[in-house]
Design an enzyme around this catalytic site. Sequence first.
Site, PDB file in Angstrom:
ATOM      1  N   LYS A  38       2.888  -8.536   6.336  1.00 26.16           N
ATOM      2  CA  LYS A  38       3.829  -7.422   6.495  1.00 26.16           C
ATOM      3  C   LYS A  38       3.329  -6.206   5.711  1.00 26.16           C
ATOM      4  O   LYS A  38       2.418  -6.334   4.880  1.00 26.16           O
ATOM      5  CB  LYS A  38       5.208  -7.857   6.001  1.00 26.16           C
ATOM      6  CG  LYS A  38       5.206  -8.262   4.540  1.00 26.16           C
ATOM      7  CD  LYS A  38       6.418  -9.106   4.184  1.00 26.16           C
ATOM      8  CE  LYS A  38       6.417  -9.401   2.693  1.00 26.16           C
ATOM      9  NZ  LYS A  38       7.364 -10.458   2.334  1.00 26.16           N
ATOM     10  N   ARG A 132      19.501 -12.865  -0.085  1.00 25.03           N
ATOM     11  CA  ARG A 132      18.868 -11.708   0.530  1.00 25.03           C
ATOM     12  C   ARG A 132      19.012 -11.884   2.036  1.00 25.03           C
ATOM     13  O   ARG A 132      19.975 -11.440   2.619  1.00 25.03           O
ATOM     14  CB  ARG A 132      17.413 -11.589   0.072  1.00 25.03           C
ATOM     15  CG  ARG A 132      16.806 -10.257   0.393  1.00 25.03           C
ATOM     16  CD  ARG A 132      15.391 -10.115  -0.129  1.00 25.03           C
ATOM     17  NE  ARG A 132      14.470 -11.096   0.466  1.00 25.03           N
ATOM     18  CZ  ARG A 132      13.153 -11.053   0.309  1.00 25.03           C
ATOM     19  NH1 ARG A 132      12.602 -10.110  -0.432  1.00 25.03           N
ATOM     20  NH2 ARG A 132      12.372 -11.952   0.874  1.00 25.03           N
ATOM     21  N   TYR A 248      -1.426  19.738 -15.821  1.00 30.28           N
ATOM     22  CA  TYR A 248      -0.029  20.152 -15.948  1.00 30.28           C
ATOM     23  C   TYR A 248       0.538  19.726 -17.296  1.00 30.28           C
ATOM     24  O   TYR A 248       0.315  18.590 -17.741  1.00 30.28           O
ATOM     25  CB  TYR A 248       0.811  19.504 -14.848  1.00 30.28           C
ATOM     26  CG  TYR A 248       0.659  20.132 -13.487  1.00 30.28           C
ATOM     27  CD1 TYR A 248       0.969  21.490 -13.285  1.00 30.28           C
ATOM     28  CD2 TYR A 248       0.228  19.383 -12.406  1.00 30.28           C
ATOM     29  CE1 TYR A 248       0.843  22.054 -12.020  1.00 30.28           C
ATOM     30  CE2 TYR A 248       0.107  19.938 -11.142  1.00 30.28           C
ATOM     31  CZ  TYR A 248       0.415  21.281 -10.953  1.00 30.28           C
ATOM     32  OH  TYR A 248       0.296  21.837  -9.711  1.00 30.28           O
ATOM     33  N   MET A 296      -0.696  15.748  -7.728  1.00 26.00           N
ATOM     34  CA  MET A 296      -0.440  15.227  -6.388  1.00 26.00           C
ATOM     35  C   MET A 296      -1.715  14.724  -5.706  1.00 26.00           C
ATOM     36  O   MET A 296      -1.740  13.641  -5.116  1.00 26.00           O
ATOM     37  CB  MET A 296       0.210  16.315  -5.519  1.00 26.00           C
ATOM     38  CG  MET A 296       0.637  15.807  -4.163  1.00 26.00           C
ATOM     39  SD  MET A 296       1.323  17.102  -3.118  1.00 26.00           S
ATOM     40  CE  MET A 296       2.791  17.545  -4.026  1.00 26.00           C
TER      41      MET A 296
HETATM   42  C1  LIG Z   1       6.766 -11.463   1.652  1.00 25.59           C
HETATM   43  C2  LIG Z   1       7.167 -12.864   1.855  1.00 25.59           C
HETATM   44  C3  LIG Z   1       6.309 -13.900   1.502  1.00 25.59           C
HETATM   45  C4  LIG Z   1       5.043 -13.689   0.711  1.00 25.59           C
HETATM   46  O1  LIG Z   1       5.393 -13.572  -0.653  1.00 25.59           O
HETATM   47  P1  LIG Z   1       4.316 -13.353  -1.818  1.00 25.59           P
HETATM   48  O2  LIG Z   1       5.145 -13.320  -3.052  1.00 25.59           O
HETATM   49  O3  LIG Z   1       3.672 -12.041  -1.540  1.00 25.59           O
HETATM   50  O4  LIG Z   1       3.373 -14.484  -1.761  1.00 25.59           O
HETATM   51  C5  LIG Z   1       6.683 -15.189   1.847  1.00 25.59           C
HETATM   52  N1  LIG Z   1       7.863 -15.428   2.479  1.00 25.59           N
HETATM   53  C6  LIG Z   1       8.724 -14.447   2.799  1.00 25.59           C
HETATM   54  C7  LIG Z   1       9.990 -14.783   3.476  1.00 25.59           C
HETATM   55  C8  LIG Z   1       8.424 -13.137   2.488  1.00 25.59           C
HETATM   56  O5  LIG Z   1       9.279 -12.167   2.791  1.00 25.59           O
END
Ligand SMILES: *Cc1c(COP(=O)(O)O)cnc(C)c1O
Length: 345
Positions: A38, A132, A248, A296
Amino acid sequence: MIAIPPPLRLRLDSAALVANWRWLAALSGPAACGAAIKADGYGLGACEVLALLAAAGCRDFFVAHWSEAAALMPLPTGVALSVLHGVGESDMVAARMLPARPVLNSVEQVRRWREAGEGQLCDVMVDTGMNRLGLRVEEALGGALDGLMIETLHSHLASADEDSDQNARQLAAFRTLRERIPARRYSLANSAGICLGADYVFDLTRPGIALYGGIPRVEAAEQIRQVVFPEARILQVRSVAAGESVGYGATWTAPRDSRIAVANLGYADGYLRCHAGRGGATWQGRRLPLVGRVSMDLTAFDVSAVDGLDEGDWVAIDYDLAETAARTGLSQYELLTGLGRRFGR
Ligand SMILES: *Cc1c(COP(=O)(O)O)cnc(C)c1O
């Protein structure tokens, strides 16, 4: 359009990425080892990460959104993709069209998926204490999933990077789910969860951060290799006399006559102002301390002790994830996913 290479780039060590996956796969024992890709593969480039890990034997990938899934098509043969955020009302078109499975996260999503067409494989997330995403345990055990064709039943650990009692509680809750809810496979562990030991791996693991060089728990520190090496080009080298200030707010004053190199890198690239003070870079093995504030698009380094460095040279920015996280207060996740779009990858 002509492609003009940007003056900052991420050097990615693909051998290290693959080695990290192999180490996590070995630690996963009999469980298959997947990969969370992701957020564009935590900022590295999801397409490239998928291609490299699929070639190494990884078969299960995870993204958050359907738009991320669409960008990965077509998938290599034999590779499965799951979409962690499941199916909202507006996702159903994509979910029908794309060869990816939703991870259903609520009773509402389960209902939506059933209405759209029984018999299709899906994944399900059950919440075992993080609050969550995911059905509540009572909902999952109370019949909400009856008759659903579940490929993988997931839960997610909230505190796997700490020695918390919550890990054992979530493990116990997940074992109960596994006894009561039929699915082809069961999956609980992220990177840190894999390091908690064989009890946590079940049939499939879902590492993310450790693939990309993050240290999920100290036990992994010796094994995980750095994957991401940001580099920036020097735009200008200037002489600064003793007593003059740089940047800055004039937060740094030259203690002696100095040479300062100004690099094409700034907070707009995700190199945030918290790097000021103790951040640095290296050039030909020599250390260049960061001086003054991060702007920046620009950051200044003291190159007084280094001969020969000049405009146009590339410097390697200090980016060991665990060390940089400790120094800046940012998480290893933020350090990766914050790296901006201007980096050539
Ligand atoms: C992002 C995610 C992972 C990976 O987690 P890491 O801590 O980056 O290894 C695994 N399972 C779910 C559901 C996630 O959202």
